[in-house]
Write a protein that holds these residues in place. Structure first.
Motif, PDB file in Angstrom:
ATOM      1  N   PRO A 132      35.826  35.604  23.920  1.00 17.61           N
ATOM      2  CA  PRO A 132      35.900  34.635  25.024  1.00 17.61           C
ATOM      3  C   PRO A 132      36.521  35.214  26.291  1.00 17.61           C
ATOM      4  CG  PRO A 132      36.805  33.688  23.003  1.00 17.61           C
ATOM      5  CD  PRO A 132      36.527  35.134  22.724  1.00 17.61           C
ATOM      6  N   MET A 133      37.468  36.162  26.140  1.00 13.32           N
ATOM      7  CA  MET A 133      38.239  36.601  27.305  1.00 13.32           C
ATOM      8  C   MET A 133      38.047  38.089  27.586  1.00 13.32           C
ATOM      9  SD  MET A 133      39.435  33.665  27.744  1.00 13.32           S
ATOM     10  CE  MET A 133      40.661  33.650  29.020  1.00 13.32           C
ATOM     11  N   LEU A 134      37.785  38.413  28.844  1.00 20.12           N
ATOM     12  CA  LEU A 134      37.734  39.803  29.296  1.00 20.12           C
ATOM     13  C   LEU A 134      38.792  39.920  30.390  1.00 20.12           C
ATOM     14  CD1 LEU A 134      36.308  42.580  29.343  1.00 20.12           C
ATOM     15  CD2 LEU A 134      34.671  41.611  30.957  1.00 20.12           C
ATOM     16  N   ALA A 135      39.953  40.439  30.027  1.00 20.58           N
ATOM     17  CA  ALA A 135      41.083  40.446  30.970  1.00 20.58           C
ATOM     18  C   ALA A 135      41.226  41.834  31.600  1.00 20.58           C
ATOM     19  CB  ALA A 135      42.347  39.985  30.254  1.00 20.58           C
ATOM     20  N   GLU A 165      38.988  42.649  37.309  1.00 18.04           N
ATOM     21  CA  GLU A 165      39.519  43.943  36.847  1.00 18.04           C
ATOM     22  C   GLU A 165      38.868  44.383  35.535  1.00 18.04           C
ATOM     23  OE1 GLU A 165      41.174  41.260  37.804  1.00 18.04           O
ATOM     24  OE2 GLU A 165      43.121  41.718  38.720  1.00 18.04           O
ATOM     25  N   GLY A 166      38.663  43.413  34.630  1.00 24.27           N
ATOM     26  CA  GLY A 166      38.075  43.733  33.324  1.00 24.27           C
ATOM     27  C   GLY A 166      36.622  44.127  33.452  1.00 24.27           C
ATOM     28  N   ILE A 167      35.899  43.426  34.296  1.00 25.59           N
ATOM     29  CA  ILE A 167      34.478  43.747  34.502  1.00 25.59           C
ATOM     30  C   ILE A 167      34.347  45.170  35.033  1.00 25.59           C
ATOM     31  CG2 ILE A 167      32.466  43.216  35.933  1.00 25.59           C
ATOM     32  CD1 ILE A 167      33.179  40.278  35.658  1.00 25.59           C
ATOM     33  N   ALA A 183      32.060  32.734  33.685  1.00 26.80           N
ATOM     34  CA  ALA A 183      32.808  32.644  34.948  1.00 26.80           C
ATOM     35  C   ALA A 183      33.581  33.926  35.197  1.00 26.80           C
ATOM     36  CB  ALA A 183      33.786  31.470  34.896  1.00 26.80           C
ATOM     37  N   VAL A 184      33.641  34.303  36.468  1.00 29.62           N
ATOM     38  CA  VAL A 184      34.522  35.404  36.883  1.00 29.62           C
ATOM     39  C   VAL A 184      35.649  34.767  37.680  1.00 29.62           C
ATOM     40  CG1 VAL A 184      34.709  37.561  38.140  1.00 29.62           C
ATOM     41  CG2 VAL A 184      32.552  36.982  37.007  1.00 29.62           C
ATOM     42  N   ASP A 185      36.870  34.883  37.160  1.00 25.08           N
ATOM     43  CA  ASP A 185      38.015  34.234  37.789  1.00 25.08           C
ATOM     44  C   ASP A 185      38.618  35.107  38.888  1.00 25.08           C
ATOM     45  OD1 ASP A 185      37.570  32.057  36.233  1.00 25.08           O
ATOM     46  OD2 ASP A 185      39.513  32.060  35.238  1.00 25.08           O
ATOM     47  N   ILE A 194      44.420  35.914  32.567  1.00 33.98           N
ATOM     48  CA  ILE A 194      43.442  35.604  33.600  1.00 33.98           C
ATOM     49  C   ILE A 194      43.875  34.343  34.345  1.00 33.98           C
ATOM     50  CG2 ILE A 194      41.026  35.022  34.037  1.00 33.98           C
ATOM     51  CD1 ILE A 194      40.299  36.577  31.470  1.00 33.98           C
ATOM     52  N   VAL A 195      43.773  34.405  35.687  1.00 30.43           N
ATOM     53  CA  VAL A 195      44.138  33.273  36.550  1.00 30.43           C
ATOM     54  C   VAL A 195      42.875  32.770  37.261  1.00 30.43           C
ATOM     55  CG1 VAL A 195      45.544  32.560  38.516  1.00 30.43           C
ATOM     56  CG2 VAL A 195      46.410  34.323  36.941  1.00 30.43           C
TER      57      VAL A 195
END
Ligand code: PRP
Ligand code: URA
Length: 209
Positions: A132-135, A165-167, A183-185, A194-195
């Motif tokens: 779920p998360m790519l930080a 940053e993760g992408i 989504a890209v936060d 992630i914020v």
């Protein structure tokens, strides 16, 4: 350079808002992660090869399309990736499932690998790596390397929420891997969260906090 595809369908955006809400409890969170994963899988599988098949409808004989049987593997990054597996399997039930265990050291933010069990034929499979998360990208980068070291040739990374940053880090480390995200936060905070994000996905899925 790999592509990053942001899947911003209205249903996806709506369900993301619900899982971002801190008042959403574990049961609803799990259900929404499953639904979101199914919606993402629809687009992730868009390029699956088809073949002609001869069938007979109640009206006449017809030549129509069916999946040509490309082998697929779904690989969740433990733990939080587990929450995405069922949604994807609902659309591609014949896929095999591998598991990669990586957690992020809370102090150093570096990925720590602790488990790997994969289908024996992963070199022949298109792999859908899910988390779920790519930080910072550390866990995903390590997991892709895990898979490549064991012969994987074709990997797509599927996440719900990503930080820029993760992408960037995944694209740099593995330019052959396309990334699908809901989504890209904005950014990461000082603790690597992630914020605005949704908090700790694993804890929210499994009620461990
Ligand atoms: C979370 C998340 C990713 C990772 C993302 O897992 O599910 O795997 O952090 O962070 P990164 O991009 O900076 O590596 P966590 O390490 O909290 O483990 P868990 O799934 O067991 O909760
Ligand atoms: N892992 C999570 O679960 N959430 C974040 O925001 C960052 C890493």
């Amino acid at each position: 350079m790999g592509k990053t595809i942001v899947l911003d369908h209205p249903l996806i955006q709506h369900k993301l808002t619900l899982i971002r809400d801190k008042n959403t409890g574990a049961k609803e969170f799990r259900e929404l992660v499953e639904e979101l994963s199914m919606l993402l899988a629809y687009e992730v599988t868009r390029d699956l090869p088809l073949q002609d098949v001869e069938i007979e409808t109640p009206v006449c004989k017809a030549t129509t399309k069916a999946l040509s049987g490309k082998k697929i593997g779904v690989v969740p990054i433990l733990r939080a990736g587990l929450g995405m597996v069922e949604g994807i399997l609902k659309l591609i039930p014949a896929a095999k499932v591998g598991h990669v265990g990586v957690y992020r050291d809370p102090e150093t933010l570096q990925p720590v690998e602790y488990f790997c069990k994969l289908p024996t034929d992963i070199a022949e499979r298109d792999l859908i790596l899910v988390d779920p998360m790519l930080a910072t990208g550390g866990s995903a980068i390590a997991s892709v390397k895990f898979l490549k070291d064991r012969g994987a040739q074709n990997i797509k990374l599927v996440c719900l929420v990503a930080a820029p940053e993760g992408i960037e880090a995944v694209q740099k480390a593995h330019p052959d891997v396309d990334i699908f995200v809901a989504a890209v936060d904005e950014r990461l905070n000082d603790h690597g969260y992630i914020v605005p994000g949704l908090g700790d996905a694993g804890d929210r899925l499994f009620g461990t906090k």
